[in-house]
Motif scaffolding. Structure first.
Motif: not given
Length: 322
Positions: A233-239, A245-246, A253-256
């Motif tokens: 929920p945090i990284n998705v707002n950044k990326h 990203q790898s 990462r936004a998701w994995q």
């Protein structure tokens, strides 16, 4: 429905050992890689097509363990703008379809491919925005000159051999959503359907239950993958959801990708199983393991345990209460 597994996660084991392991988990089906991105550790179509004894032994190795082959999978990019690369993927596709016919396997799974933006392009071009208008011009050129002509011809090649094509709806390829799948199906015929993988729906912002409804009402689900996705929920707002990203950068990462039940709860997976039954899909749910937080054995075992709780296996009976 039957529970199965995409055998590529067991590529480090010999075929017989891998099949024994799968059978010991109580599974009923295997999806086997024949080349392309999944590799051909357990099945080399060129060798089996030339050797009847090897073909018979291969088939017996599966059937003697009470398993079926749900699909042969040769995910690749036969539309790659570099002709040598495209030909390699295409040749594997052709041999995989021919092998599926001999083995009486009803589905071949692959990707739609993604062309470049003109005849002399070097790399694939995946347009994902309608503006500037250049992107629409690229998209129109790709579909009119590459995507539709290829799958019209080579879809018929499969249909003539009683084989259906399950295109995995995967970002980076021309067919990546229910809408793009149905667009190609309308142009190339009902031989084209989805190898529907919920994990790729979630990161595109698509509800897999609704995807099942949309495709299932058209009879356009040929195969089903079981893999989960968690969205940070945090990284998705950044990326954003198109995070480039790898996959190895899991903290940022936004998701994995996750094993079944570790991105979305079992209730959501139960809803998908019910939706599949509702639209008439009664084939295989094939586990795919790409979880960077779990070993192959643990991630696979957790997926089996979680799916066994929600899989609808028995045939429908009469509604005695009606």
């Amino acid at each position: 429905m039957k529970l199965g597994v995409f055998m590529v996660l067991l590529s480090g084991r010999k075929l017989e050992d891998a099949l024994d392991y799968v059978a010991s988990k109580g599974l009923k089906a295997v999806e086997i890689g024949t080349g392309g991105y999944p590799g051909n550790a357990h099945c080399n179509p060129a060798e089996l097509l030339e050797n009847e004894t090897a073909l018979k032994n291969f088939k017996n190795a599966v059937e003697s363990r009470g398993l079926i082959i749900s699909a042969l999978s040769c995910h690749g990019n036969p539309l790659h703008p570099q002709k040598a690369i495209a030909k390699e993927f295409h040749d594997v596709y052709v041999k995989t379809v021919e092998l599926a016919e001999k083995l009486e396997v009803p589905v071949v799974n692959t990707f739609s491919g993604c062309p470049g933006d003109h005849e002399d392009a070097k790399y694939p071009n995946w347009p994902v925005a309608p503006w500037p208008n250049d992107y629409q011009e690229i998209l129109t050129w790709q579909w009119d000159n590459k995507v539709i002509p290829y799958w019209t011809e080579w879809g018929k090649f499969a249909a003539d051999r009683n084989v259906k094509i399950g295109l995995e709806l995967h970002g980076g390829f021309s067919v990546h959503t229910p809408g793009t799948l149905l667009r190609l199906r309308e142009a190339a015929g009902e031989v084209i359907g989805a190898n529907l993988d919920p994990s790729h729906m979630w990161w595109q912002g698509i509800d897999p239950v609704q995807a099942i409804q949309i495709l299932g009402r058209e009879g356009a689900i040929h195969h089903f993958h079981a893999k989960d996705t968690s969205i940070d929920p945090i990284n998705v707002n950044k990326h954003g959801l198109t995070d480039m990203q790898s996959y190895e950068k899991m903290l940022d990462r936004a998701w994995q990708f996750r094993s079944v039940g570790y991105g979305h709860d079992v209730k959501e997976w139960a809803d998908m199983m019910s939706a599949l039954r509702l639209v008439g899909y009664d084939y295989v749910v094939s586990i795919e393991h790409e979880d960077g937080l779990m070993s192959i054995e643990e991630g696979f075992s957790k997926a089996v345990q979680n799916l066994q709780q929600v899989l609808i296996e028995e045939p429908l009976g009469e509604m005695w209460w009606v």
